[in-house]
Design a protein around this motif. Sequence first.
Motif, short mmCIF file in Angstrom:
data_model
loop_
_atom_site.label_atom_id
_atom_site.label_comp_id
_atom_site.label_asym_id
_atom_site.label_seq_id
_atom_site.Cartn_x
_atom_site.Cartn_y
_atom_site.Cartn_z
N PHE A 155 0.84 -1.20 0.00
CA PHE A 155 0.00 0.00 0.00
C PHE A 155 0.88 1.25 0.00
CE2 PHE A 155 -2.07 3.33 2.61
CZ PHE A 155 -3.11 3.64 1.76
N VAL A 156 1.89 1.28 0.86
CA VAL A 156 2.79 2.43 0.95
C VAL A 156 3.54 2.61 -0.37
CG1 VAL A 156 4.86 3.33 2.10
CG2 VAL A 156 3.02 2.30 3.47
N LYS A 157 4.01 1.53 -0.93
CA LYS A 157 4.73 1.60 -2.21
C LYS A 157 3.83 2.19 -3.29
CE LYS A 157 7.54 -1.02 -5.40
NZ LYS A 157 8.14 -2.30 -5.74
N ARG A 158 2.55 1.77 -3.32
CA ARG A 158 1.60 2.32 -4.30
C ARG A 158 1.41 3.83 -4.11
NH1 ARG A 158 -1.28 -2.29 -3.12
NH2 ARG A 158 -2.83 -1.14 -1.92
N GLN A 159 1.39 4.28 -2.86
CA GLN A 159 1.22 5.71 -2.59
C GLN A 159 2.36 6.52 -3.19
OE1 GLN A 159 -1.75 6.77 -1.28
NE2 GLN A 159 -2.07 4.57 -1.46
N PHE A 160 3.58 6.02 -3.02
CA PHE A 160 4.74 6.74 -3.53
C PHE A 160 4.91 6.59 -5.04
CE2 PHE A 160 5.50 6.88 0.96
CZ PHE A 160 6.00 8.16 1.12
N THR A 161 4.48 5.47 -5.58
CA THR A 161 4.49 5.30 -7.04
C THR A 161 3.53 6.29 -7.68
OG1 THR A 161 5.10 2.97 -6.84
CG2 THR A 161 4.08 3.65 -8.92
N THR A 162 2.35 6.43 -7.09
CA THR A 162 1.36 7.39 -7.57
C THR A 162 1.90 8.81 -7.50
OG1 THR A 162 -0.47 5.95 -6.95
CG2 THR A 162 -0.99 8.29 -7.22
N ALA A 163 2.52 9.15 -6.37
CA ALA A 163 3.10 10.49 -6.20
C ALA A 163 4.16 10.75 -7.27
CB ALA A 163 3.70 10.63 -4.81
N HIS A 164 5.01 9.78 -7.50
CA HIS A 164 6.07 9.91 -8.50
C HIS A 164 5.48 10.17 -9.88
CE1 HIS A 164 9.30 8.11 -11.15
NE2 HIS A 164 9.92 9.09 -10.54
N LYS A 165 4.45 9.40 -10.23
CA LYS A 165 3.80 9.57 -11.54
C LYS A 165 3.19 10.97 -11.68
CE LYS A 165 2.71 4.73 -12.43
NZ LYS A 165 1.67 3.71 -12.45
N LYS A 166 2.53 11.43 -10.62
CA LYS A 166 1.90 12.76 -10.67
C LYS A 166 2.94 13.87 -10.78
CE LYS A 166 -2.43 11.67 -8.38
NZ LYS A 166 -3.31 11.93 -7.23
N LEU A 192 5.92 13.57 -12.23
CA LEU A 192 6.42 13.52 -13.61
C LEU A 192 5.40 14.11 -14.59
CD1 LEU A 192 8.22 10.07 -13.74
CD2 LEU A 192 9.25 12.35 -13.59
N GLU A 193 4.12 13.80 -14.38
CA GLU A 193 3.07 14.34 -15.26
C GLU A 193 3.00 15.85 -15.18
OE1 GLU A 193 -0.54 12.40 -14.06
OE2 GLU A 193 0.06 10.47 -14.91
N ALA A 194 3.25 16.40 -14.02
CA ALA A 194 3.19 17.86 -13.86
C ALA A 194 4.24 18.56 -14.71
CB ALA A 194 3.36 18.22 -12.38
N PHE A 195 5.33 17.89 -15.00
CA PHE A 195 6.40 18.52 -15.77
C PHE A 195 6.46 18.09 -17.21
CE2 PHE A 195 7.71 18.71 -11.35
CZ PHE A 195 7.78 20.07 -11.23
N HIS A 196 5.89 16.95 -17.50
CA HIS A 196 5.96 16.45 -18.88
C HIS A 196 4.60 16.43 -19.57
CE1 HIS A 196 10.12 15.55 -18.28
NE2 HIS A 196 9.84 14.81 -17.26
N GLY A 197 3.57 16.74 -18.81
CA GLY A 197 2.22 16.79 -19.40
C GLY A 197 1.75 15.48 -19.72
#
Length: 162
Positions: free
Chosen positions: A144-155, A157-162
């Motif tokens: 669960f914790v790993k999923r939280q940080f994976t989601t954060a990482h994706k968001k 990256l999306e904020a900078f690469h669209g």
Amino acid sequence: TAGGWKLMMHIEKKGFEMLQQNLLKSKTVVQREMTTAISNSVKGIHLAAKNNVAVGARGDLKRSIMYHVDEENLVGVVGLDAPGRQYGIYVEKGTKPHWVPRAALERWASQRGIPVFLVQRAIARKGTKAQPFMMPAFTNNQAFVKRQFTTAHKKILEAFHG
């Protein structure tokens, strides 16, 4: 200069303001997404620990399980507050044989209809059995914790690469 090289350089500030804005945006995005991941993680572990803990005579230990998120330093903590902090480790890990004062057992023993002396004697002979609640909460929530940080990482990256 005679026989030497002459180097001229011209530096423009072009795009500097945009770079500053992106850096400020990155700090805000990272802070927000990491805070969310940390907060979700500690809340999940906190809930699991509360569900895992054996409830004693007054439920003090369950009420003592707390969490805190320090958004500025990106730190999350799940732990025990008073009064559980004093004895939670003994519930988690169990104890070796020892003599327990009568006052510490009276309420628990009377709720179960057991003479206090018999409980004291049993603990003096056998100790107490471990009833882990915090470590299973951490261990069982790793995915669960790993999923939280994976989601954060994706968001992020999306904020900078669209």
